[in-house]
Design a protein around this motif. Structure first.
Motif, PDB file in Angstrom:
ATOM      1  N   ALA A  84      38.144  17.266  11.286  1.00 50.39           N
ATOM      2  CA  ALA A  84      39.483  17.829  11.429  1.00 50.39           C
ATOM      3  C   ALA A  84      39.493  19.335  11.287  1.00 50.39           C
ATOM      4  O   ALA A  84      40.482  19.980  11.604  1.00 50.39           O
ATOM      5  N   SER A  85      38.377  19.903  10.825  1.00 47.74           N
ATOM      6  CA  SER A  85      38.360  21.341  10.543  1.00 47.74           C
ATOM      7  C   SER A  85      37.715  22.181  11.645  1.00 47.74           C
ATOM      8  O   SER A  85      37.759  23.407  11.588  1.00 47.74           O
ATOM      9  N   LEU A  86      37.117  21.553  12.642  1.00 45.77           N
ATOM     10  CA  LEU A  86      36.476  22.330  13.697  1.00 45.77           C
ATOM     11  C   LEU A  86      37.503  23.119  14.512  1.00 45.77           C
ATOM     12  O   LEU A  86      38.628  22.674  14.703  1.00 45.77           O
ATOM     13  N   GLN A  87      37.073  24.282  14.991  1.00 50.37           N
ATOM     14  CA  GLN A  87      37.954  25.144  15.768  1.00 50.37           C
ATOM     15  C   GLN A  87      37.319  25.501  17.109  1.00 50.37           C
ATOM     16  O   GLN A  87      36.089  25.509  17.253  1.00 50.37           O
ATOM     17  N   ASP A  88      38.185  25.811  18.066  1.00 52.93           N
ATOM     18  CA  ASP A  88      37.702  26.223  19.386  1.00 52.93           C
ATOM     19  C   ASP A  88      36.926  27.526  19.259  1.00 52.93           C
ATOM     20  O   ASP A  88      37.396  28.482  18.638  1.00 52.93           O
ATOM     21  N   ASP A  89      35.740  27.559  19.852  1.00 54.76           N
ATOM     22  CA  ASP A  89      34.868  28.717  19.680  1.00 54.76           C
ATOM     23  C   ASP A  89      35.453  29.970  20.302  1.00 54.76           C
ATOM     24  O   ASP A  89      35.305  31.076  19.770  1.00 54.76           O
ATOM     25  N   ALA A  90      36.157  29.840  21.389  1.00 56.50           N
ATOM     26  CA  ALA A  90      36.680  31.013  22.095  1.00 56.50           C
ATOM     27  C   ALA A  90      37.947  31.554  21.442  1.00 56.50           C
ATOM     28  O   ALA A  90      38.090  32.758  21.238  1.00 56.50           O
ATOM     29  N   THR A  91      38.872  30.657  21.109  1.00 51.90           N
ATOM     30  CA  THR A  91      40.178  31.089  20.595  1.00 51.90           C
ATOM     31  C   THR A  91      40.313  30.954  19.085  1.00 51.90           C
ATOM     32  O   THR A  91      41.164  31.603  18.479  1.00 51.90           O
ATOM     33  N   GLY A  92      39.489  30.092  18.499  1.00 56.02           N
ATOM     34  CA  GLY A  92      39.613  29.817  17.074  1.00 56.02           C
ATOM     35  C   GLY A  92      40.692  28.806  16.752  1.00 56.02           C
ATOM     36  O   GLY A  92      40.932  28.498  15.586  1.00 56.02           O
ATOM     37  N   GLN A  93      41.353  28.241  17.775  1.00 55.98           N
ATOM     38  CA  GLN A  93      42.415  27.275  17.515  1.00 55.98           C
ATOM     39  C   GLN A  93      41.835  25.992  16.928  1.00 55.98           C
ATOM     40  O   GLN A  93      40.782  25.519  17.348  1.00 55.98           O
ATOM     41  N   SER A  94      42.522  25.426  15.966  1.00 55.56           N
ATOM     42  CA  SER A  94      42.094  24.194  15.319  1.00 55.56           C
ATOM     43  C   SER A  94      43.032  23.055  15.712  1.00 55.56           C
ATOM     44  O   SER A  94      44.137  23.282  16.227  1.00 55.56           O
ATOM     45  N   PRO A  95      42.626  21.808  15.455  1.00 55.06           N
ATOM     46  CA  PRO A  95      43.529  20.687  15.711  1.00 55.06           C
ATOM     47  C   PRO A  95      44.857  20.822  14.955  1.00 55.06           C
ATOM     48  O   PRO A  95      45.918  20.523  15.503  1.00 55.06           O
ATOM     49  N   LEU A  96      44.800  21.300  13.724  1.00 56.74           N
ATOM     50  CA  LEU A  96      46.027  21.455  12.945  1.00 56.74           C
ATOM     51  C   LEU A  96      46.946  22.499  13.567  1.00 56.74           C
ATOM     52  O   LEU A  96      48.171  22.321  13.591  1.00 56.74           O
ATOM     53  N   MET A  97      46.387  23.562  14.085  1.00 56.46           N
ATOM     54  CA  MET A  97      47.201  24.578  14.760  1.00 56.46           C
ATOM     55  C   MET A  97      47.885  24.002  15.989  1.00 56.46           C
ATOM     56  O   MET A  97      49.063  24.268  16.246  1.00 56.46           O
ATOM     57  N   ALA A  98      47.137  23.190  16.762  1.00 55.22           N
ATOM     58  CA  ALA A  98      47.702  22.586  17.974  1.00 55.22           C
ATOM     59  C   ALA A  98      48.841  21.635  17.629  1.00 55.22           C
ATOM     60  O   ALA A  98      49.899  21.634  18.273  1.00 55.22           O
ATOM     61  N   ALA A  99      48.635  20.818  16.593  1.00 49.02           N
ATOM     62  CA  ALA A  99      49.677  19.875  16.183  1.00 49.02           C
ATOM     63  C   ALA A  99      50.894  20.603  15.629  1.00 49.02           C
ATOM     64  O   ALA A  99      52.040  20.236  15.896  1.00 49.02           O
ATOM     65  N   ALA A 100      50.656  21.659  14.856  1.00 55.85           N
ATOM     66  CA  ALA A 100      51.755  22.432  14.274  1.00 55.85           C
ATOM     67  C   ALA A 100      52.574  23.121  15.350  1.00 55.85           C
ATOM     68  O   ALA A 100      53.807  23.168  15.281  1.00 55.85           O
ATOM     69  N   GLN A 101      51.900  23.672  16.346  1.00 58.44           N
ATOM     70  CA  GLN A 101      52.589  24.378  17.430  1.00 58.44           C
ATOM     71  C   GLN A 101      53.502  23.446  18.203  1.00 58.44           C
ATOM     72  O   GLN A 101      54.582  23.844  18.663  1.00 58.44           O
ATOM     73  N   SER A 102      53.098  22.180  18.336  1.00 58.13           N
ATOM     74  CA  SER A 102      53.884  21.206  19.094  1.00 58.13           C
ATOM     75  C   SER A 102      54.842  20.413  18.212  1.00 58.13           C
ATOM     76  O   SER A 102      55.603  19.587  18.723  1.00 58.13           O
ATOM     77  N   GLY A 103      54.781  20.621  16.920  1.00 59.18           N
ATOM     78  CA  GLY A 103      55.728  19.971  16.016  1.00 59.18           C
ATOM     79  C   GLY A 103      55.415  18.534  15.679  1.00 59.18           C
ATOM     80  O   GLY A 103      56.319  17.785  15.272  1.00 59.18           O
ATOM     81  N   HIS A 104      54.167  18.114  15.799  1.00 57.57           N
ATOM     82  CA  HIS A 104      53.786  16.723  15.520  1.00 57.57           C
ATOM     83  C   HIS A 104      53.431  16.595  14.041  1.00 57.57           C
ATOM     84  O   HIS A 104      52.268  16.665  13.655  1.00 57.57           O
ATOM     85  N   ILE A 105      54.433  16.348  13.217  1.00 60.35           N
ATOM     86  CA  ILE A 105      54.239  16.367  11.767  1.00 60.35           C
ATOM     87  C   ILE A 105      53.354  15.227  11.276  1.00 60.35           C
ATOM     88  O   ILE A 105      52.571  15.393  10.331  1.00 60.35           O
TER      89      ILE A 105
END
Length: 451
Positions: free
Chosen positions: A83-104
């Motif tokens: 759950a802690s891995l991040q995209d190498d290019a942008t640094g975005q993580s799964p938690l960031m993606a879920a937070a941005q879309s509001g999936h609590i």
């Protein structure tokens, strides 16, 4: 763990470079080495593919797929998926993606599986920033609560370390090994960006400091700023607050003289008692040279607050206003100060404030840090509000300064702590000496954090 400089907290940056699988490095081209390199490359490609799939699933709200990918990681560790891995290019993580879309629900799932609440992308934005920008306030509240709990728990751990309650595995190391470790640590600090260096400076009082030519900055021997002229309007506001909007005849304390800005403003309000604690020999010498020990009502105390404050308590000193603004200390030092200063703060009208440079490089981290302080002060009997002050700091202000401690925000949240009704009703016994606020990690954070 959050650290302080003055009281400027910065959080560790958790980037994908430290977590992702790297191809195996082979020293020769024999068959075993070729197989090893091929396996490493394959694992890395699998890791990147799985991580991309995970981030997409979090973004679109596919809970079933997220659970499947997490279970795959638990059963096949070679996949390097977590759950802690991040995209190498942008640094975005799964938690960031879920937070941005509001999936609590996905955010909760990721947090339960080890997703760090304070990981940042390549632009320094964390999941809380993503949720705040998208105005998903339920997710913001969740992440504030998670961050606050984590910081309070880590605060307990830091206190245990400071007390020496953990066994020291290095007790039997010889001097040569200690020197080698120190050399390795120095090399690591030299390699990291200046913004990521530890902010605490335990040896600050042994270092040289200097005022620049026009006395608009006080710098240490690293050219880091101890205090700067741009803080003047903030210091004026702090002085007004702790004197109850400039009421004359108040009894006040300032911890950390620096350039004397807040003390100069306090003097304009004609305090009946004005205690100044300053521990640095160079700063204290300038205070005496400038005649601060001869000003009306001023009592200069040379030494660390850890020594001076207990002396004031023993003398029965009572103060209407207290301001805290030290340099190079850890956040736990400020917590210790809070647990003692309540013994000095007058009831019912005493007011406490501090320079609020907590987590200056990230607004969300700043909100979490403020919430931690608010909870601790509440346990000591104080209600804390944060008044918004507009401030602008130009790039020119930082010329000649190695590291910034304010990062372009135009709003400063000025803390105002006053005795709450319960503390006033209970009297002194139940509100002083309570140093366990950081252990209460199950408080529910309900207030929304908005930019």
């Amino acid at each position: 763990r959050a650290l302080l400089n003055r009281n400027h907290i910065t959080s560790y940056h958790i980037m994908s470079d430290d977590a992702k699988c790297h191809p195996t490095d082979t020293a020769n081209s024999n068959k075993e080495g070729e197989d090893s390199n091929a396996t490493g490359t394959s694992n890395n490609a699998t890791s990147i593919r799985n991580n991309t799939e995970m981030i997409h699933a979090c973004s679109v709200g596919n809970v079933d797929l997220v659970q499947t990918l997490l279970l795959r990681h638990k059963s096949h560790r070679s996949s390097q998926l977590s759950a802690s891995l991040q995209d190498d290019a942008t640094g975005q993580s799964p938690l960031m993606a879920a937070a941005q879309s509001g999936h609590i629900d996905i955010c909760k799932l990721l947090l339960r599986n080890g997703a760090p609440w304070n990981a940042v992308d390549r632009e320094g934005r964390c999941a809380g920033n993503y949720a705040t920008d998208a105005e998903h306030w339920d997710v913001v509240n969740l992440l504030v609560e998670e961050g606050t709990k984590a910081e309070l728990i880590l605060g307990v751990a830091m206190r245990s370390l400071k007390r020496g309650s953990y066994d020291d595995d290095d007790d039997n190391d010889d001097d040569d090994n200690d020197a080698h470790k120190q050399s390795q640590q120095t090399q690591k600090e030299q390699q990291r960006p200046v913004e990521h260096e530890p902010c605490t400076k335990p040896d600050y009082l042994e270092r040289n400091v200097r005022y620049n030519a026009d006395e608009t900055a006080l710098l240490d021997d690293d050219d880091d700023a101890v205090m700067m002229e741009w803080e003047r309007p903030l210091m004026e506001a702090h002085a007004s607050i702790i004197t109850s909007n400039g009421t004359t005849g108040k009894r006040v304390l300032n911890v950390g003289f620096g350039m004397g800005i807040v003390d100069t403003y306090l003097q304009t309000h004609d305090p009946s008692l004005h205690v100044i604690i300053e521990a640095h020999p160079g700063v204290h010498a300038k205070m005496i040279k400038d005649g601060w020990d001869r000003k009306p009502g001023v009592r200069v105390e040379f030494g660390r607050w850890q020594v001076v404050v207990p002396k004031l308590i023993a003398e029965g000193v009572e103060l209407d206003g207290i301001f805290y603004d030290t340099y190079g200390e850890h956040y736990t030092d400020m917590e210790d100060f809070h647990s003692q200063m309540v013994r000095l703060l007058a009831k019912p009208g005493g007011i406490y404030s501090f320079f609020n440079g907590l987590a200056p490089d990230n607004l969300f981290f700043h909100g979490v840090a403020c919430q931690c302080v608010k909870l601790q002060l509440a346990k000591l009997g104080l209600d804390t509000e944060f008044a918004q002050c507009q401030i602008q700091v130009s790039r020119k202000e930082w010329e000649g300064v190695r590291r910034k401690y304010w990062h372009g925000r135009d709003t400063y949240y000025l803390p105002i702590a006053t005795w709450n009704k319960d503390a006033l009703a209970q009297g002194d016994a139940d509100v002083v000496g309570s140093n366990d606020a950081s252990k209460d990690c199950n408080e529910t954070v309900t207030k929304k954090l908005k930019t």
